[in-house]
Design a protein around this motif. Structure first.
Motif, mmCIF file in Angstrom:
data_model
loop_
_atom_site.group_PDB
_atom_site.id
_atom_site.type_symbol
_atom_site.label_atom_id
_atom_site.label_comp_id
_atom_site.label_asym_id
_atom_site.label_seq_id
_atom_site.Cartn_x
_atom_site.Cartn_y
_atom_site.Cartn_z
ATOM 1 N N ALA A 1 9.453 9.110 16.941
ATOM 2 C CA ALA A 1 10.647 8.404 16.472
ATOM 3 C C ALA A 1 10.764 8.478 14.957
ATOM 4 O O ALA A 1 11.869 8.615 14.411
ATOM 5 N N ALA A 2 9.637 8.401 14.262
ATOM 6 C CA ALA A 2 9.644 8.481 12.795
ATOM 7 C C ALA A 2 10.115 9.851 12.338
ATOM 8 O O ALA A 2 10.986 9.971 11.463
ATOM 9 N N ALA B 1 3.446 1.625 9.157
ATOM 10 C CA ALA B 1 2.904 2.644 8.250
ATOM 11 C C ALA B 1 3.292 4.048 8.715
ATOM 12 O O ALA B 1 3.590 4.928 7.894
ATOM 13 N N LEU B 2 3.302 4.260 10.008
ATOM 14 C CA LEU B 2 3.714 5.555 10.543
ATOM 15 C C LEU B 2 5.178 5.839 10.218
ATOM 16 O O LEU B 2 5.553 6.965 9.854
ATOM 17 N N LEU B 3 6.009 4.828 10.323
ATOM 18 C CA LEU B 3 7.426 5.007 9.983
ATOM 19 C C LEU B 3 7.594 5.244 8.483
ATOM 20 O O LEU B 3 8.460 6.032 8.058
ATOM 21 N N ALA B 4 6.772 4.571 7.694
ATOM 22 C CA ALA B 4 6.878 4.693 6.239
ATOM 23 C C ALA B 4 6.546 6.102 5.749
ATOM 24 O O ALA B 4 6.913 6.469 4.630
ATOM 25 N N LEU C 1 11.201 -2.173 4.729
ATOM 26 C CA LEU C 1 9.958 -1.609 5.245
ATOM 27 C C LEU C 1 8.789 -1.910 4.317
ATOM 28 O O LEU C 1 7.647 -2.093 4.768
ATOM 29 N N ALA C 2 9.051 -2.002 3.013
ATOM 30 C CA ALA C 2 7.971 -2.274 2.053
ATOM 31 C C ALA C 2 7.631 -3.754 1.979
ATOM 32 O O ALA C 2 6.490 -4.111 1.637
ATOM 33 N N THR D 1 13.409 -4.610 14.258
ATOM 34 C CA THR D 1 14.240 -3.416 14.269
ATOM 35 C C THR D 1 14.164 -2.732 12.911
ATOM 36 O O THR D 1 14.497 -3.341 11.883
ATOM 37 N N VAL D 2 13.721 -1.492 12.912
ATOM 38 C CA VAL D 2 13.561 -0.708 11.682
ATOM 39 C C VAL D 2 14.655 0.350 11.646
ATOM 40 O O VAL D 2 14.797 1.143 12.587
#
Length: 583
Positions: free
Chosen positions: A485-486, A511-514, A541-542, A556-557
């Motif tokens: 998804a990232a 962290a994976l999305l970041a 996110l931060a 929800t990101v």
């Protein structure tokens, strides 16, 4: 068709609103009110009169003939405050019409039939043909008087009140001796001919399938008389015939189609090779040569009845006078099919429980669910509903229980939060269920959707929901899905993000999305979406603090296009709108 009649300007305005909302269902009757009512009464199945109830009663009184044939009538007052079910509440459908009118015109439906007021199902609202003293038996049910239930087998009926008790395993009794009358009030559920007393009713389940074979050009009367005579001789009721079944080659045979119309049932057809594979006691060379199967009547009836079907009447020929028989029929009793409704209750707010979900809850005689979800909707259940509830962590047990109750012939509702097919009960239940029960899914508002509506429009483009619970799914699998998804730049909603025993999974997933999104990517955090104690906030996110998140929260990101606009989280739809002139 629904006839609409009004007498004043205010009534006409409300009438026209209804006509606009239901253009294919309604017809406006103009002219003098008395004449309009008389024409609508003769021509329509239902009426909505924008008149005073007293005036409507006086206009209708000379027209009334029989409650089984008179149209249902709803009255709406001058101010449009109430939609009153005035006539034909059950048989004419006025109760449900009043509810629909109320919803469309923002009026309060007024329903005064005793069964609806007390939550006891009306015997004439169950969708089953019935015979006997319906009013007397219903009155006894309402009064709490003893009512004996005698059924050949269990059928998926709504819950009956506690004063309706089973009369033992004997089912339908033998006819009483001449000159005697059965003293008790009895409710039968049977496809057999039943000797009814003055306070008895029999409900006719659709338990019989009649297979029919016929020569080309057979007459309607020959087929119909054969079916009726065979049922009579076997002591069976034609009202319990659910369908006629035959071979595909006879799908348009006028005699069969016409006989089905006379009986008020559909015709089901099968390919010849399907019927040829059915084991029957009386195969024949004649149908094999004519349509490619050694049996039509017996094979079609057995095929339509499905697993557990019982051949009650083997193939029998018609007996017209002076010429060869042109029709055959056989009768099979299908095994009772229980009904399992998997119902999503939404995120918790009562007004997000759908009308369809409420209808299924009131239809079920058995409710299975998590104890805290049962508490949310207990007041919606009919009196007499059997409730089977259990605590957290027993999902598979609940699924097995619900399927077992449905297999026993009951009408069962298995409840879950949100949508029952999303991280809920539908999957384990359907994994247990075979084709021997009817399964109905009732969608609900998911937590992701409820949270998105609060946050703004974060799901405006492609999005995915991922559960971070590794109780049933290995973390390696979850991590692979988060990485995908990232990398694909998809908006992500995390379910089950954090608990006391699982406090590292959410930070890891973020962290994976970041790795693929900036620290300013909007993140929405919603707890108890739609409930009175619900909370929500937007962060990034931060800056998100995972310690503020628990199992009642969804996170929800956004993707790289998601923005905070006027305090709302918005993901663009991702393509350009073009005017006709720009093309």
């Amino acid at each position: 068709m629904i006839g609409l009649i009004s007498a004043t300007a205010a009534g006409a305005a409300a009438r026209d609103r209804l006509a606009t909302a239901w253009p294919d269902r309604t017809r406006v009757y103009d002219g003098p009110v008395r004449e309009a009512v008389e024409r609508a009464f003769a021509e329509c199945d239902q009426l909505v009169c924008f008149l005073a109830t007293g005036a409507t009663i006086r206009l209708l009184a000379p027209l009334l003939i029989d409650k089984s044939t008179d149209p249902g009538v709803v009255c709406v007052d001058e101010a449009g405050r109430y939609a009153v079910s005035l006539l034909g509440g059950h048989g004419g459908g006025a109760n449900s019409l009043a509810t629909e009118v109320g919803s469309t015109l923002s009026a309060t439906p007024v329903i005064t039939t005793a069964t609806d007021a007390t939550g006891i199902p009306g015997l004439d609202t169950l969708g089953l043909p019935f015979e006997g003293a319906t009013a007397k038996v219903t009155r006894a049910m309402l009064d709490g008087a003893p009512v004996t239930l005698r059924a050949d087998t269990v059928w998926p009926l709504p819950p009956l009140p506690p004063n309706v008790t089973a009369g033992g395993a004997g089912g339908v009794p033998a006819p009483p001796a001449p000159g005697t009358v059965r003293p008790d009030v009895t409710l039968f559920v049977s496809d057999r001919v039943v000797p009814l007393g003055p306070a008895d009713v029999v409900l006719r389940p659709p338990s019989l399938v009649v297979g029919v074979g016929a020569s080309r050009g057979v007459g309607v009367d020959e087929v119909y008389r054969l079916v009726v005579d065979v049922l009579r001789d076997a002591g069976l009721s034609a009202l319990s015939v659910g369908e006629l079944a035959t071979v595909d080659a006879k799908a348009d045979e006028p005699g069969i189609v016409g006989a089905a119309a006379e009986l008020g049932v559909p015709v089901r057809t099968y390919l010849a090779d399907v019927l040829a594979s059915v084991d029957v006691p009386n195969p024949s060379d004649a149908p094999l040569a004519a349509v490619g199967t050694p049996s039509v009547a017996e094979a079609a009836a057995l095929a339509a009845a499905g697993r557990g079907g019982e051949l009650l009447v083997p193939k029998r020929k018609s007996s017209p006078q002076g010429r060869p028989a042109m029709a055959t029929c056989a009768v099979v009793r299908r095994a009772p099919r229980g009904r399992l409704a998997v119902v999503g209750l939404g995120p918790g707010a009562r007004d997000l429980v759908t009308p369809r979900a409420v209808a299924e809850l009131r239809r079920a005689s058995v409710l299975v669910g998590l104890d805290q979800y049962v508490d949310q909707i207990r007041d919606l259940l009919r009196p007499g509903t059997r409730v089977i509830e259990s605590g957290l962590g027993r999902e598979e047990e609940r699924a097995r229980t619900a399927v077992a109750e449905a297999r026993a012939g009951h009408a069962v509702a298995l409840i879950g939060s949100g949508d029952a097919g999303v991280y809920a009960m539908a999957s384990p239940a359907l994994a247990e269920a075979a084709d021997d029960i009817e399964v109905v899914g009732v969608p609900g508002v998911t937590a992701a959707l409820a949270a998105a509506a609060i946050l703004g429009a974060p799901l405006g483009h492609d999005h995915v929901s991922i559960s971070l619970s590794d109780l049933h799914t290995p973390w390696e699998v979850i991590e692979r899905r988060v990485r995908a998804a990232a990398e694909a730049d998809i908006v992500v909603t995390f379910y089950n993000p954090r608990s006391r025993g699982r406090d590292w999974q959410l930070p890891k997933a973020l962290a994976l999305l970041a790795e693929h999104r900036t620290g300013t990517t909007p993140v929405g955090v919603v707890r108890n979406a739609s409930r009175p104690d619900g909370t929500s906030h937007l962060t990034t996110l931060a800056r998100i603090d995972p310690t503020t998140v628990d199992m009642m929260t969804v996170v929800t990101v956004g993707n790289t296009a998601t923005r905070e606009i006027a305090g709302r989280m918005v993901t663009p739809r991702g393509y350009r709108w073009q005017s006709e002139g720009a093309r």
